[in-house]
Write a protein that holds these residues in place. Sequence first.
Motif, short mmCIF file in Angstrom:
data_model
loop_
_atom_site.label_atom_id
_atom_site.label_comp_id
_atom_site.label_asym_id
_atom_site.label_seq_id
_atom_site.Cartn_x
_atom_site.Cartn_y
_atom_site.Cartn_z
N VAL A 41 37.62 53.81 59.36
CA VAL A 41 36.26 53.74 58.75
C VAL A 41 35.50 52.67 59.31
O VAL A 41 34.32 52.71 59.20
N GLU A 42 36.21 51.76 59.57
CA GLU A 42 35.38 50.34 60.25
C GLU A 42 34.45 50.54 61.65
O GLU A 42 33.48 49.92 61.64
N LEU B 232 45.05 58.26 49.62
CA LEU B 232 44.53 56.84 50.13
C LEU B 232 43.04 57.28 50.28
O LEU B 232 42.65 57.97 51.00
N ILE B 233 41.95 56.56 49.81
CA ILE B 233 40.51 56.37 50.19
C ILE B 233 40.03 55.23 50.80
O ILE B 233 40.27 54.28 50.10
N GLN B 234 39.30 55.42 51.99
CA GLN B 234 39.00 54.21 52.63
C GLN B 234 37.57 54.21 52.78
O GLN B 234 36.97 55.34 53.10
N VAL B 235 36.86 53.08 52.48
CA VAL B 235 35.23 52.90 52.23
C VAL B 235 35.15 51.73 53.01
O VAL B 235 35.73 50.65 52.93
N PHE B 236 33.95 51.81 54.03
CA PHE B 236 33.50 50.47 54.59
C PHE B 236 31.86 50.51 54.60
O PHE B 236 31.39 51.61 54.85
N ARG B 237 31.50 49.45 54.26
CA ARG B 237 30.09 49.39 54.40
C ARG B 237 29.53 48.01 54.89
O ARG B 237 30.25 46.86 54.56
N ALA C 115 30.85 54.49 55.31
CA ALA C 115 31.87 55.23 55.88
C ALA C 115 33.08 55.74 54.98
O ALA C 115 33.51 54.57 54.07
N VAL C 116 33.30 56.63 54.77
CA VAL C 116 34.44 57.47 54.00
C VAL C 116 35.58 58.09 54.57
O VAL C 116 35.28 58.91 55.71
N ASP C 117 36.84 57.87 54.44
CA ASP C 117 37.72 58.65 54.88
C ASP C 117 38.93 58.85 53.75
O ASP C 117 39.00 58.22 52.82
N ALA C 118 39.88 59.81 53.92
CA ALA C 118 40.64 60.36 53.15
C ALA C 118 42.19 60.66 53.70
O ALA C 118 42.00 61.32 54.81
N GLU D 28 23.68 57.59 52.41
CA GLU D 28 24.15 58.67 53.54
C GLU D 28 25.75 58.31 53.73
O GLU D 28 25.99 57.08 53.83
N TRP D 29 26.62 59.36 53.50
CA TRP D 29 27.97 59.03 53.87
C TRP D 29 28.52 59.62 55.01
O TRP D 29 28.10 60.82 55.53
N VAL D 30 29.26 58.56 55.57
CA VAL D 30 29.57 59.04 57.02
C VAL D 30 31.26 59.31 57.19
O VAL D 30 31.91 58.67 56.61
N PHE D 31 31.35 60.53 57.69
CA PHE D 31 32.60 61.12 57.99
C PHE D 31 32.87 61.29 59.31
O PHE D 31 31.98 61.83 59.99
N HIS D 32 34.09 61.74 59.65
CA HIS D 32 34.40 62.37 61.04
C HIS D 32 35.27 63.78 60.38
O HIS D 32 36.47 63.48 60.00
#
Length: 406
Positions: free
Chosen positions: A161-162, A51-56, A34-37, A83-87
Amino acid sequence: MVTADDKPTYRVIDNREEYLSAVEKIAAGEGPIAVDAERASGYRYSQRAYLIQVFRRGAGTFLFDPPAVGSFAELNEAIKSTEWVFHAASQDLDCLREVGLDPELIFDTELGARLAGLPRVGLGTVVESLLGVHLAKEHSAADWSTRPLPDSWLVYAALDVELLIDLRDAVAALLEEQGKSEIARQEFADVLTRIARPSSRGEGWRRLSGVHSVKGGRNLAVAKELWEARDAFARETDIAPGRLVPDSSLVAVAKALPANKRELAAIKEFTGRASRSELGRWWDAVEVGLAATELPSLRTPGGDTLPPVKAWSDRNPDADRRLKAAKAAMTELAEELTIPLENVLTPVVLREISWDAPDPLTEEGVAASLAQLGARPWQIEASAHIIHQAFVEAMQEPEQADETAS
């Protein structure tokens, strides 16, 4: 709902050593990422990520400070094929690519929710609908260039992202149940390959809010010079243009055409934090506009080459009939598929093919035209026959009218 007492604490990774350690942990995790910015839109000129957020799963949550970390090439190399997950991936891809993060495969929960027919697709709404979790969005419009970032902002950013991996699984299940998994795959791939159309060089000023109300070439010349002066100053100071001088102020000056700096300062609508502190800058721009020998066109050059739809009945009656018939048919198809009409086929594509229909008019010709206009394979398969049939029926109407009259 998470309460204030059980909220976890987070810290921002802002050095290369911790960043490289995080890369190893993320690479050792499992499943999608999961990725968000977060940007500082409305506060800063640039659209860079602050800020870049990453969760795995199996790795945890990581919050990175992009300006401090620098290049994310190592992280990209470790996860680019996963696979990267975004909204709403289209909002984040540009700023991620700026720092070297460029996925090869994505899952977009916002776009997936649209394709699944959910009536509202904001992150908070979809999370609450599918996961039963209330996700507060009080910091979505914050100035993420702030340092240090408040703890409450970090908790908000981490939650974004969580929950994304669980949300991805829920949306994927909906799409599979509706037989739309392949449709989603094609749409996600299109998001990755879509290239943003650059603005016409020197015509950015036409995006000035309210410029349509400015009449006269001389007035437009002043509006243009003011916009360009503000844009240059905003870029230089990395402050959002509207925070220096709002659009409405520039438009007011362009309409008034002040004869000197004193008249400029006297315009009550001319406000903003830099309206008086940089008065000389704005007056210089006004002078250039007043003295311009080549005045801007009153019409926007380039852009959509087609005339407004309301003018079609006079300028191209056949195209007008085709568009109306095709739009009605496509609306029915969208309802049948429970997919928004603009996702079944973008309005601009429907207008383009209606204005310049294939000749001879065949279903194969319609399919080829749709492909040339950028429609995805699933869109062509679903709509080519329907559009062809609508065009045929639309063209029969004047013939039937002529027969009746005779």
